[in-house]
Design a protein around this motif. Structure first.
Motif, mmCIF file in Angstrom:
data_model
loop_
_atom_site.group_PDB
_atom_site.id
_atom_site.type_symbol
_atom_site.label_atom_id
_atom_site.label_comp_id
_atom_site.label_asym_id
_atom_site.label_seq_id
_atom_site.Cartn_x
_atom_site.Cartn_y
_atom_site.Cartn_z
ATOM 1 N N GLN A 79 0.902 -1.237 0.088
ATOM 2 C CA GLN A 79 -0.087 -0.019 0.050
ATOM 3 C C GLN A 79 0.888 1.174 -0.081
ATOM 4 O O GLN A 79 0.535 2.237 -0.517
ATOM 5 N N GLU A 80 2.050 1.338 0.682
ATOM 6 C CA GLU A 80 2.875 2.346 0.842
ATOM 7 C C GLU A 80 3.506 2.510 -0.797
ATOM 8 O O GLU A 80 3.725 3.819 -0.994
ATOM 9 N N ASN A 83 -0.551 3.055 -3.110
ATOM 10 C CA ASN A 83 -1.282 3.810 -2.739
ATOM 11 C C ASN A 83 -0.921 4.810 -1.549
ATOM 12 O O ASN A 83 -1.399 4.631 -0.465
ATOM 13 N N PRO A 84 0.193 5.493 -1.624
ATOM 14 C CA PRO A 84 0.832 6.113 -0.682
ATOM 15 C C PRO A 84 -0.041 7.078 0.070
ATOM 16 O O PRO A 84 0.296 7.587 1.218
ATOM 17 N N GLN A 85 -0.943 7.702 -0.413
ATOM 18 C CA GLN A 85 -1.952 8.667 -0.029
ATOM 19 C C GLN A 85 -2.899 7.976 1.071
ATOM 20 O O GLN A 85 -3.711 8.744 1.505
ATOM 21 N N ARG A 86 -3.174 6.760 0.492
ATOM 22 C CA ARG A 86 -4.013 5.966 1.467
ATOM 23 C C ARG A 86 -5.408 6.204 1.223
ATOM 24 O O ARG A 86 -6.201 6.425 2.096
ATOM 25 N N ARG A 87 -5.531 6.491 -0.158
ATOM 26 C CA ARG A 87 -7.078 6.870 -0.341
ATOM 27 C C ARG A 87 -7.806 5.639 -0.725
ATOM 28 O O ARG A 87 -7.027 4.410 -1.302
ATOM 29 N N ASN A 89 -8.962 3.196 -2.951
ATOM 30 C CA ASN A 89 -8.618 3.003 -4.358
ATOM 31 C C ASN A 89 -8.794 1.140 -4.423
ATOM 32 O O ASN A 89 -7.807 0.445 -4.248
ATOM 33 N N SER A 92 -6.271 -0.831 -6.095
ATOM 34 C CA SER A 92 -5.049 -1.184 -5.226
ATOM 35 C C SER A 92 -5.213 -1.998 -4.175
ATOM 36 O O SER A 92 -4.347 -2.913 -3.728
ATOM 37 N N TYR A 180 -13.879 3.067 4.250
ATOM 38 C CA TYR A 180 -14.180 4.248 3.290
ATOM 39 C C TYR A 180 -15.531 4.915 3.733
ATOM 40 O O TYR A 180 -15.760 5.789 3.885
#
Length: 193
Positions: A79-80, A83-87, A89, A92, A180
């Motif tokens: 995930q880092e 999807n580093p922004q941790r949205r 997704n 992802s 989410y």
């Protein structure tokens, strides 16, 4: 605290599921003498005692704790990168979940092979100069090596990985979806105040 909760959950889950796993595996064996679950439970209980249902319990715990640790660490690591922004997704979450499950499954396959041997007491292993029941993980590891060498520890790795990929992909995507959804609802509720 989450780590302790996870450990207790694994202990209780495996205590309840280990007998079911023993029965399932014995019924799946080639030429299994059992046609009904009740026949299998009765025969194991009468011939081997209650302990037979928990012969692989420590192995199950020894497998599940590393599996979950590898699974979660791999998912977080991926995930880092993806999807580093941790949205939220979905693609992802599915990709990272699938890969995390595959890595954890492959890494813990030797433990699964030993657990299966403990649960089934497979006749091939028992007929290869092994006397009595195979009890405990150390005994299972020795027996697997004696019967098939190092490669025997990874027998079935492909099937195990293929089984875990959709399972962990779905689990992570569903978890992330509800996380989410709940977070979004909380934010909307707070904004409406």
């Amino acid at each position: 605290m989450p780590g302790a909760a996870g450990c207790v959950a694994t202990l209780l889950h495996d205590a309840a599921m280990n007998p079911a796993e023993v029965v399932k595996q014995r019924m799946q064996m080639y030429n299994s003498p059992y046609h009904r679950v009740t026949d299998c439970v009765r025969a194991v209980w009468q011939n081997e005692g209650a302990g037979a249902f928990y012969r692989s319990y420590t192995t199950q715990l020894t497998m599940n704790v590393p599996f979950q640790a590898i699974h979660f660490m791999t998912y977080e690591f991926l995930q880092e990168h993806f999807n580093p922004q941790r949205r939220y997704n979905p693609s992802s979450h599915v990709l990272c979940g699938a890969c995390a499950g595959a890595v954890a499954a492959a890494a813990t396959t030797p433990l699964d092979v030993c657990k299966t041997l403990l649960n089934t007491q497979e006749s091939l292993a028992l007929n290869s100069n092994i006397t009595g029941h195979i009890t405990g993980m150390a005994s299972a590891f020795r027996t697997v090596y004696q019967v098939g060498g190092v490669t025997a520890y990874f027998r079935g790795v492909q099937a195990r990985v293929i089984y875990q990929i959709p399972s962990t992909a779905i689990a992570w995507s569903v978890y992330e979806f509800f996380k989410y959804l709940i977070t979004k609802r909380q934010e909307e509720w707070r904004a409406g105040k």
